[in-house]
Design a protein around this motif. Structure first.
Motif, PDB file in Angstrom:
ATOM      1  N   ALA A 110       0.058  15.640 -12.719  1.00  0.00           N
ATOM      2  CA  ALA A 110      -0.973  15.592 -13.776  1.00  0.00           C
ATOM      3  C   ALA A 110      -1.346  16.946 -14.392  1.00  0.00           C
ATOM      4  O   ALA A 110      -1.327  17.076 -15.618  1.00  0.00           O
ATOM      5  N   PRO A 111      -1.648  17.983 -13.589  1.00  0.00           N
ATOM      6  CA  PRO A 111      -2.106  19.229 -14.209  1.00  0.00           C
ATOM      7  C   PRO A 111      -1.101  19.791 -15.225  1.00  0.00           C
ATOM      8  O   PRO A 111      -1.497  20.290 -16.289  1.00  0.00           O
ATOM      9  N   ALA A 112       0.188  19.656 -14.903  1.00  0.00           N
ATOM     10  CA  ALA A 112       1.191  20.179 -15.827  1.00  0.00           C
ATOM     11  C   ALA A 112       1.245  19.354 -17.109  1.00  0.00           C
ATOM     12  O   ALA A 112       1.478  19.881 -18.200  1.00  0.00           O
ATOM     13  N   LEU A 113       0.988  18.057 -16.982  1.00  0.00           N
ATOM     14  CA  LEU A 113       1.100  17.172 -18.156  1.00  0.00           C
ATOM     15  C   LEU A 113      -0.126  17.252 -19.059  1.00  0.00           C
ATOM     16  O   LEU A 113      -0.045  17.071 -20.256  1.00  0.00           O
ATOM     17  N   PHE A 114      -1.285  17.471 -18.448  1.00  0.00           N
ATOM     18  CA  PHE A 114      -2.520  17.390 -19.233  1.00  0.00           C
ATOM     19  C   PHE A 114      -3.296  18.702 -19.223  1.00  0.00           C
ATOM     20  O   PHE A 114      -4.489  18.725 -18.896  1.00  0.00           O
ATOM     21  N   CYS A 115      -2.648  19.768 -19.539  1.00  0.00           N
ATOM     22  CA  CYS A 115      -3.278  21.086 -19.655  1.00  0.00           C
ATOM     23  C   CYS A 115      -4.234  21.379 -18.511  1.00  0.00           C
ATOM     24  O   CYS A 115      -5.419  21.656 -18.743  1.00  0.00           O
ATOM     25  N   GLY A 116      -3.757  21.234 -17.331  1.00  0.00           N
ATOM     26  CA  GLY A 116      -4.570  21.618 -16.180  1.00  0.00           C
ATOM     27  C   GLY A 116      -5.509  20.534 -15.657  1.00  0.00           C
ATOM     28  O   GLY A 116      -6.071  20.688 -14.577  1.00  0.00           O
ATOM     29  N   ALA A 117      -5.681  19.425 -16.382  1.00  0.00           N
ATOM     30  CA  ALA A 117      -6.597  18.375 -15.896  1.00  0.00           C
ATOM     31  C   ALA A 117      -5.955  17.657 -14.710  1.00  0.00           C
ATOM     32  O   ALA A 117      -4.816  17.192 -14.801  1.00  0.00           O
ATOM     33  N   GLY A 118      -6.705  17.571 -13.590  1.00  0.00           N
ATOM     34  CA  GLY A 118      -6.129  16.962 -12.387  1.00  0.00           C
ATOM     35  C   GLY A 118      -6.542  15.501 -12.245  1.00  0.00           C
ATOM     36  O   GLY A 118      -7.540  15.057 -12.795  1.00  0.00           O
ATOM     37  N   LEU A 119      -5.755  14.748 -11.496  1.00  0.00           N
ATOM     38  CA  LEU A 119      -6.119  13.368 -11.164  1.00  0.00           C
ATOM     39  C   LEU A 119      -6.006  13.239  -9.647  1.00  0.00           C
ATOM     40  O   LEU A 119      -4.955  13.505  -9.086  1.00  0.00           O
ATOM     41  N   GLY A 120      -7.087  12.844  -9.010  1.00  0.00           N
ATOM     42  CA  GLY A 120      -7.074  12.735  -7.545  1.00  0.00           C
ATOM     43  C   GLY A 120      -6.286  11.512  -7.105  1.00  0.00           C
ATOM     44  O   GLY A 120      -6.390  10.448  -7.707  1.00  0.00           O
ATOM     45  N   ALA A 121      -5.484  11.681  -6.031  1.00  0.00           N
ATOM     46  CA  ALA A 121      -4.666  10.556  -5.558  1.00  0.00           C
ATOM     47  C   ALA A 121      -5.560   9.388  -5.117  1.00  0.00           C
ATOM     48  O   ALA A 121      -5.236   8.229  -5.365  1.00  0.00           O
ATOM     49  N   ASP A 122      -6.716   9.691  -4.497  1.00  0.00           N
ATOM     50  CA  ASP A 122      -7.562   8.602  -4.020  1.00  0.00           C
ATOM     51  C   ASP A 122      -8.143   7.768  -5.154  1.00  0.00           C
ATOM     52  O   ASP A 122      -8.173   6.541  -5.086  1.00  0.00           O
ATOM     53  N   SER A 123      -8.582   8.463  -6.226  1.00  0.00           N
ATOM     54  CA  SER A 123      -9.159   7.670  -7.323  1.00  0.00           C
ATOM     55  C   SER A 123      -8.057   6.910  -8.061  1.00  0.00           C
ATOM     56  O   SER A 123      -8.280   5.816  -8.564  1.00  0.00           O
ATOM     57  N   LEU A 124      -6.850   7.465  -8.082  1.00  0.00           N
ATOM     58  CA  LEU A 124      -5.735   6.729  -8.689  1.00  0.00           C
ATOM     59  C   LEU A 124      -5.419   5.469  -7.891  1.00  0.00           C
ATOM     60  O   LEU A 124      -5.179   4.402  -8.455  1.00  0.00           O
ATOM     61  N   LEU A 125      -5.473   5.608  -6.582  1.00  0.00           N
ATOM     62  CA  LEU A 125      -5.201   4.450  -5.715  1.00  0.00           C
ATOM     63  C   LEU A 125      -6.104   3.283  -6.082  1.00  0.00           C
ATOM     64  O   LEU A 125      -5.693   2.134  -6.099  1.00  0.00           O
ATOM     65  N   GLU A 126      -7.357   3.611  -6.380  1.00  0.00           N
ATOM     66  CA  GLU A 126      -8.291   2.540  -6.718  1.00  0.00           C
ATOM     67  C   GLU A 126      -8.008   1.903  -8.062  1.00  0.00           C
ATOM     68  O   GLU A 126      -8.365   0.755  -8.298  1.00  0.00           O
ATOM     69  N   LEU A 127      -7.377   2.677  -8.945  1.00  0.00           N
ATOM     70  CA  LEU A 127      -7.089   2.126 -10.277  1.00  0.00           C
ATOM     71  C   LEU A 127      -5.841   1.238 -10.292  1.00  0.00           C
ATOM     72  O   LEU A 127      -5.668   0.407 -11.163  1.00  0.00           O
ATOM     73  N   LEU A 169       0.824  -1.199   0.000  1.00  0.00           N
ATOM     74  CA  LEU A 169       0.000   0.000   0.000  1.00  0.00           C
ATOM     75  C   LEU A 169       0.865   1.259   0.000  1.00  0.00           C
ATOM     76  O   LEU A 169       0.535   2.236  -0.675  1.00  0.00           O
ATOM     77  N   PHE A 170       1.991   1.196   0.721  1.00  0.00           N
ATOM     78  CA  PHE A 170       2.837   2.410   0.759  1.00  0.00           C
ATOM     79  C   PHE A 170       3.424   2.730  -0.613  1.00  0.00           C
ATOM     80  O   PHE A 170       3.623   3.883  -0.952  1.00  0.00           O
ATOM     81  N   VAL A 171       3.676   1.692  -1.426  1.00  0.00           N
ATOM     82  CA  VAL A 171       4.196   1.937  -2.772  1.00  0.00           C
ATOM     83  C   VAL A 171       3.086   2.528  -3.644  1.00  0.00           C
ATOM     84  O   VAL A 171       3.292   3.485  -4.388  1.00  0.00           O
ATOM     85  N   LYS A 172       1.879   1.955  -3.500  1.00  0.00           N
ATOM     86  CA  LYS A 172       0.737   2.490  -4.257  1.00  0.00           C
ATOM     87  C   LYS A 172       0.528   3.974  -3.926  1.00  0.00           C
ATOM     88  O   LYS A 172       0.282   4.792  -4.807  1.00  0.00           O
ATOM     89  N   LYS A 173       0.630   4.290  -2.643  1.00  0.00           N
ATOM     90  CA  LYS A 173       0.411   5.683  -2.232  1.00  0.00           C
ATOM     91  C   LYS A 173       1.472   6.595  -2.836  1.00  0.00           C
ATOM     92  O   LYS A 173       1.180   7.693  -3.308  1.00  0.00           O
ATOM     93  N   HIS A 174       2.700   6.110  -2.814  1.00  0.00           N
ATOM     94  CA  HIS A 174       3.805   6.878  -3.385  1.00  0.00           C
ATOM     95  C   HIS A 174       3.508   7.183  -4.865  1.00  0.00           C
ATOM     96  O   HIS A 174       3.664   8.314  -5.333  1.00  0.00           O
ATOM     97  N   ILE A 175       3.065   6.149  -5.593  1.00  0.00           N
ATOM     98  CA  ILE A 175       2.792   6.313  -7.028  1.00  0.00           C
ATOM     99  C   ILE A 175       1.638   7.295  -7.245  1.00  0.00           C
ATOM    100  O   ILE A 175       1.726   8.230  -8.055  1.00  0.00           O
ATOM    101  N   ALA A 176       0.555   7.088  -6.476  1.00  0.00           N
ATOM    102  CA  ALA A 176      -0.634   7.927  -6.666  1.00  0.00           C
ATOM    103  C   ALA A 176      -0.310   9.395  -6.379  1.00  0.00           C
ATOM    104  O   ALA A 176      -0.718  10.293  -7.119  1.00  0.00           O
ATOM    105  N   ASP A 177       0.454   9.635  -5.313  1.00  0.00           N
ATOM    106  CA  ASP A 177       0.805  11.018  -4.962  1.00  0.00           C
ATOM    107  C   ASP A 177       1.630  11.671  -6.070  1.00  0.00           C
ATOM    108  O   ASP A 177       1.402  12.814  -6.440  1.00  0.00           O
ATOM    109  N   ARG A 178       2.571  10.901  -6.566  1.00  0.00           N
ATOM    110  CA  ARG A 178       3.475  11.465  -7.568  1.00  0.00           C
ATOM    111  C   ARG A 178       2.711  11.825  -8.854  1.00  0.00           C
ATOM    112  O   ARG A 178       2.908  12.883  -9.439  1.00  0.00           O
ATOM    113  N   ILE A 179       1.824  10.900  -9.256  1.00  0.00           N
ATOM    114  CA  ILE A 179       1.069  11.161 -10.490  1.00  0.00           C
ATOM    115  C   ILE A 179       0.125  12.345 -10.282  1.00  0.00           C
ATOM    116  O   ILE A 179       0.024  13.233 -11.123  1.00  0.00           O
ATOM    117  N   SER A 180      -0.525  12.348  -9.144  1.00  0.00           N
ATOM    118  CA  SER A 180      -1.520  13.399  -8.953  1.00  0.00           C
ATOM    119  C   SER A 180      -0.858  14.781  -8.876  1.00  0.00           C
ATOM    120  O   SER A 180      -1.432  15.779  -9.317  1.00  0.00           O
TER     121      SER A 180
END
Ligand code: ARG
Length: 572
Positions: free
Chosen positions: A16-33, A2-13
């Motif tokens: 994200a806005p810088a990579l996708f023209c302002g579109a955000g990705l929530g860390a919690d919904s990423l965790l579920e994916l 779980l700690f690795v998943k959290k690390h990944i989700a935080d980093r992506i979230s």
């Protein structure tokens, strides 16, 4: 992980806005994916990017490639984009430092979901029927129930384990008639439960030819319910004989109950509930019997009182649920029985809800499939049963013989101790390896095999960790984490998965998540053991790290064994 998943989700979230023209990705919904790929060649964790395509208005392949960029320069996790998936691999030093650190700090508490603080769970399990055989059909409720209790305790719940003994009901009328006709005090005293079961079986045989025996049995039970002293004395005696015998089995399984309040305990507590049923207008008369009509809910009626006014199994269960709620203020009350009682519990819970008890929705039935042994189904009434105590005795005897052959000079008492732990553990482990709802065909030979996915194999692996640790002596804790080989990586991954597996076992009432975890951890440890020299590694840091990994496996296996009620042994 779980700690690795959290690390990944935080980093992506964060990126994200810088990579996708302002579109955000929530860390919690990423965790579920994030998911664990079926094959470790695809990394430790994967993010399928298909579900993100719509939100980000880009193709999954593009998303994966863009996201892979955010892990450049991340020393803890590396990412590779493969066909719309992003596959992550955790760095060994990062894994080792985090997981071994956690296990060293938390010890036997490592893996606890800690969700139960301040909550109480009542577990109703085992609950054999006095004077009927305690057969292997009861193995399921006994070991699943106790394992669920251990898992809940581990998560911090206060648990009350109740053996809802089947110590009341028409079968006692039958036993009383049978004993008076054919019984013999000395024979019953010497024969224990077996002698009682013999009488019970004889009663059913004779009653087929002479149905009037059934009427007599009903009359004797009615007298018992009215407190007839002779019948009460006989009933008490039957109960004592049975309990004495059960205690041996419970001791072998290392099970203790907090309460033995069985059906008879509710004799004087049913009237109040009958009153509520009447007040609420729930009782209907049907040919002299009283029942609650459940047709509106698509279920057959629930019988509450017989024609002669005597109470039934459900009547006692209603009183029991009410009493438990008053006494223990449970947050949940769990009943573990065979799936043959699933409809019964659905009816019972509905009746309790209709009675207006708002805690009805905290009653949970946990069903399990039926057991046959070496292909044969059980039938109590014909006497075609295998008793639980006999199954355990057979397992112990076989392990004893195997140990004697392997190690002829071992002292008898030592060998007996090992035989009990490994024999009983084999039965428990084999039983709990199955998804609980599946029917199981118990093959004793398979359960006792020292190779393959069995209890003895797991206990053997545990003993191996003990002997490695003994040889290691006092190796200091690692100063630097070096764990370069794939076997070390896999072992660290396995260790880091324990908390999530425990959580799943808790959420789904499924001890088999723990047995399967044990097998995964044992397999990873054994590969590590064969490939990675510990004392002869030639590098003090590697030796320290491997010793710490072995110690972590020892701790986690010990905890996991405890959760499925399998005893540990240092020698096998
Ligand atoms: N004595 C029952 C049987 O052997 C199981 C009791 C389950 N618990 C309950 N509260 N009804 O089938």
């Amino acid at each position: 992980m779980l700690f690795v998943k959290k690390h990944i989700a935080d980093r992506i979230s964060a990126a994200a806005p810088a990579l996708f023209c302002g579109a955000g990705l929530g860390a919690d919904s990423l965790l579920e994916l994030l998911e664990y790929p079926p094959d470790s060649s695809m990394g430790d964790i994967a993010l399928p990017c298909f579900k993100l395509a719509r939100t980000l208005r880009q193709s999954p392949v593009k998303i994966a490639q863009a996201l892979a960029g955010c892990f450049e320069g991340d020393g803890d996790v590396s990412a590779a984009a493969v066909n719309g998936y992003l596959n992550f691999t955790a760095d060994n030093r990062y894994l080792a430092k985090t997981v071994l650190g956690q296990i060293a700090a938390e010890g036997e508490k490592y893996g606890s979901p800690r969700t139960g603080e301040g909550k109480t769970v009542v577990l109703d399990y085992s609950s054999p029927n006095v004077a009927k055989p305690f057969h292997i059909g009861h193995l399921g409720t006994t070991v699943i129930g106790h394992s669920l209790k251990k898992i809940h305790e581990f998560a911090g719940y206060s648990c009350v384990g109740i053996n809802h003994l089947g110590d009341w009901g028409t079968q006692f009328g039958k036993m009383i008639v049978a004993y008076r006709l054919w019984g013999d005090k000395e024979k019953v005293e010497a024969g224990g439960c077996d002698a009682l079961v013999e009488l019970y079986v004889k009663f059913h045989k004779e009653a087929e030819a002479d149905p009037s025996l059934d009427d007599r049995a009903r009359e004797e039970f009615r007298k018992l319910e009215q407190g007839d002293p002779d019948n009460i004395a006989l009933w008490q005696w039957f109960k004592e004989i049975s309990l004495k015998e059960y205690s041996t089995t419970y001791r072998q399984l290392d099970i203790e109950f907090d309460s033995y309040a069985g059906e008879s305990f509710y004799r004087d507590k049913m009237a109040a509930q009958l009153e509520v049923l009447r007040e609420k207008g729930l009782l209907k008369l049907d040919g002299g019997a009283s029942l609650v009509d459940l047709s509106e809910y698509g279920m057959p009626p629930c019988l509450i009182l017989k024609k002669d006014g005597s109470t039934l199994y459900p009547t006692r269960d209603i009183a029991a649920a009410y009493y438990r709620h008053e006494t223990y203020h449970f947050d949940r009350c769990i009943y573990v029985t065979s799936s043959q009682q699933s409809l019964y519990f659905a009816q019972l819970f509905k009746v309790i809800e209709l009675m207006g008890y708002e805690w009805a929705d905290s009653l949970v039935h946990v069903p399990y499939g039926t057991v046959s042994i070496n292909g044969e189904k059980l039938a109590t009434r014909t006497g075609n049963v295998i008793l639980l105590k006999d199954l355990l005795a057979m397992a112990i005897e076989k392990v004893d013989a195997i140990t004697k052959e392997k190690n002829p000079s071992m002292p008898d008492d030592r060998r007996a101790e090992i035989a009990e732990k490994v024999g009983v553990g084999a039965v428990v482990f084999y039983y709990l390896s199955n998804n609980r709802i599946k029917d199981i065909n118990f093959m004793l030979e398979d359960a006792l095999s020292y190779e393959g996915n069995t209890g003895p194999y797991a206990q053997y692996t545990y003993a191996r960790t003990c002997s490695v640790l003994e040889k290691c002596g006092d190796i200091p804790a690692p100063r630097r984490f070096v764990a370069p080989s794939p076997e070390e990586h896999d072992l660290l991954v396995a260790l880091s998965q324990f908390p999530e597996r425990v959580k799943a076992a808790l959420d789904f009432y499924e001890p088999s998540y723990i047995t399967r975890y044990i097998l995964d951890l044992c397999a990873a440890f054994n590969r590590f053991y064969h490939e990675c020299p510990i004392l002869t590694s030639g590098d003090p840091d590697a030796t320290a790290c491997r010793a710490a990994m072995t110690s972590a496996v020892n701790t986690v296996l010990g905890t996991a064994f405890g959760l499925i009620c399998m005893k540990k042994t240092k020698q096998i």
